[in-house]
Design an enzyme around this catalytic site. Structure first.
Site, PDB file in Angstrom:
ATOM      1  N   ARG A   1       0.782  -1.245   0.000  1.00 25.85           N
ATOM      2  CA  ARG A   1       0.000   0.000   0.000  1.00 25.85           C
ATOM      3  C   ARG A   1       0.811   1.290   0.000  1.00 25.85           C
ATOM      4  NH1 ARG A   1      -4.237  -2.648  -1.915  1.00 25.85           N
ATOM      5  NH2 ARG A   1      -5.404  -3.865  -0.381  1.00 25.85           N
TER       6      ARG A   1
ATOM      7  N   ASP B   1      -1.451 -12.911  -1.910  1.00 25.88           N
ATOM      8  CA  ASP B   1      -2.270 -11.764  -2.328  1.00 25.88           C
ATOM      9  C   ASP B   1      -2.671 -10.953  -1.097  1.00 25.88           C
ATOM     10  OD1 ASP B   1      -3.603  -9.942  -3.890  1.00 25.88           O
ATOM     11  OD2 ASP B   1      -5.293 -11.256  -4.379  1.00 25.88           O
TER      12      ASP B   1
END
Length: 429
Positions: free
Chosen positions: A69, A310
């Site tokens: 992120r 993931d």
């Protein structure tokens, strides 16, 4: 110097599966065998002994697919928090995907990720570059320049490059410089407002569905383009029975294609979603029992070469709404290993050695990086784990900022005790 003593060595690089010790010196594996105190001391003084009795010593795990992120969404995760969570999960290296803000779409952005990692990450960070500028699908990035800057692979993860000719050109360049293309296979024209697997459960909950074809048509297209260009294609987070079939067929046909399966996709089905809980929302979605069984068979027979997480953290607020409106994604760095042991090893689908192959040795080969081996002279990237220890997953203990998991409260086997990167202990229980 570190002496890992009395453990069971699992090394898929030479199929070692036996009792032994590891000696680490200057960030490398200096020796492997069974050593006396005198023998260990002959390699150097100031020995740090790690007692691995009753535990397995394996090459450090490598995750081909995470979302840390940063930059742009640091409230969800940072490279520092994500890497710390990965280290706790036994990972010594990870591949952060480029769908940040701004996207990782230039040599300068690759360098920025590496600079942050050098300062904040206890593990190896292998940046993945975007395929198109801004991930808009219209204009190729400087693939060669980004690879020279340190990009280890290229992906439009979070979406597919829908323009096949642009994608073909990217694969041609990637083939020239021998870097893998990592594909998120999703036809955006077919997915619509879909939020979970299309089927009886989606109709029961009144949530728009995502058909298997959304994934399968892009898997077929990407394999054919890889065959045409000679590119190394890695298919991310495969979730359908036909994805496994197509990879199996393509590999027999000589196409350079590999595929990964995520723990949530080999553990859960859409029938496990008993209520409108967004912690069960990921992309691709949880599929049918037939799909899950096909994924397990693919892992068992080696068609599916890698297990990746993931890892996709979100805030509690973002995941507190309906599946229809919540973002896709669950965290996985701290639960991948135990789910692999619980669902694959305990059921006999994989041996412990084969689980390590799919979580370490194969990912290193696919990515083309050092690691995945405990042979003398190899980099000392190591994880030590107890495959037999039972415990209950508790999301409040996660080091990741994200707590969005459907596995909170699940009883599992397999706990990481120590993670070592280049001869340095970066996590210890």
């Amino acid at each position: 110097m570190i002496w890992i003593k009395g453990g069971w060595i699992l090394d898929p690089s030479d199929n070692t599966d036996e009792l032994g010790d590891i000696l680490i010196k200057d960030g490398k594996i200096a020796a492997r065998g069974i050593f006396s105190q005198a023998t260990a001391e002959s390699y150097g003084e100031d020995i740090q002994v790690i007692d691995a009795s009753g535990k397995k010593i394996m090459p450090g795990l490598v995750d081909l697919h995470v979302h840390f992120r940063e930059p742009g969404f640091e409230y969800k995760e940072t490279i520092k928090t994500g890497a710390s969570a990965a280290a706790k999960g036994g990972f010594t290296g990870v591949c952060p995907m480029p769908n940040t803000k701004p996207a990782v779409d230039s040599p300068e952005m690759i360098q920025k990720i590496l600079d942050i990692a050098e300062k904040d990450s206890p593990i190896h960070i292998y940046p993945v570059g975007a395929i198109t500028k801004g991930q808009m699908g219209d204009e190729l990035v400087d693939i060669k320049g980004m690879a020279e800057a340190g990009a280890k692979a290229f992906s439009e993860d979070g979406k597919s490059v829908m323009n096949a000719e642009i994608y073909r050109e990217a694969m041609k360049i990637a083939a020239e410089i021998d870097v893998p293309i990592m594909a998120h296979c999703e036809d955006k024209n077919m997915v619509g407002q879909g939020a979970m697997n299309e089927g009886a459960k989606s109709r029961e909950l009144g949530i728009p569905g995502i058909s298997n074809a959304v994934e399968d048509v892009i898997v077929a297209r990407d394999i054919l383009i890889a065959k045409d260009t000679g590119a190394r294609l890695h298919l991310c987070h495969c979730s359908t029975e036909d994805s496994v079939k197509m990879i199996r067929c393509a590999r027999k046909d000589g196409v350079k294609v590999s595929g990964e399966v995520c723990p949530h996709h080999f553990t859960l089905t859409d029938q496990d979603i008993v209520e409108d809980d967004a912690n069960y929302k990921m992309n691709p979605p949880l599929r049918s029992r037939d799909d899950v069984e096909a994924l397990k068979r693919g892992l068992g027979d080696g068609t599916m070469e890698a297990i990746s997480t993931d890892h996709a953290p979100h805030s509690e607020e973002e995941k507190s709404v309906s599946i229809k409106n919540a973002p896709f994604g669950i965290v996985g760095s701290e639960t991948a290993f135990c789910l692999g042991v619980t669902e694959l090893v305990e059921s006999g689908i994989l041996t412990p050695l084969e689980l390590v192959r799919r979580m370490s040795t194969n990912p290193c080969r696919i990515l083309g990086v050092e690691g995945g081996s405990l042979q003398k002279g190899s980099v000392a990237d190591i994880a030590i784990a107890d495959f037999d220890e039972e415990y209950v997953i508790d999301k409040t203990e996660f080091l990741s900022k994200g707590k969005n998991t459907p596995f909170d409260g699940k009883k599992v086997k397999g706990r990481i005790y120590t993670t070592i990167v280049e001869g340095k202990v970066v996590y210890s229980l």
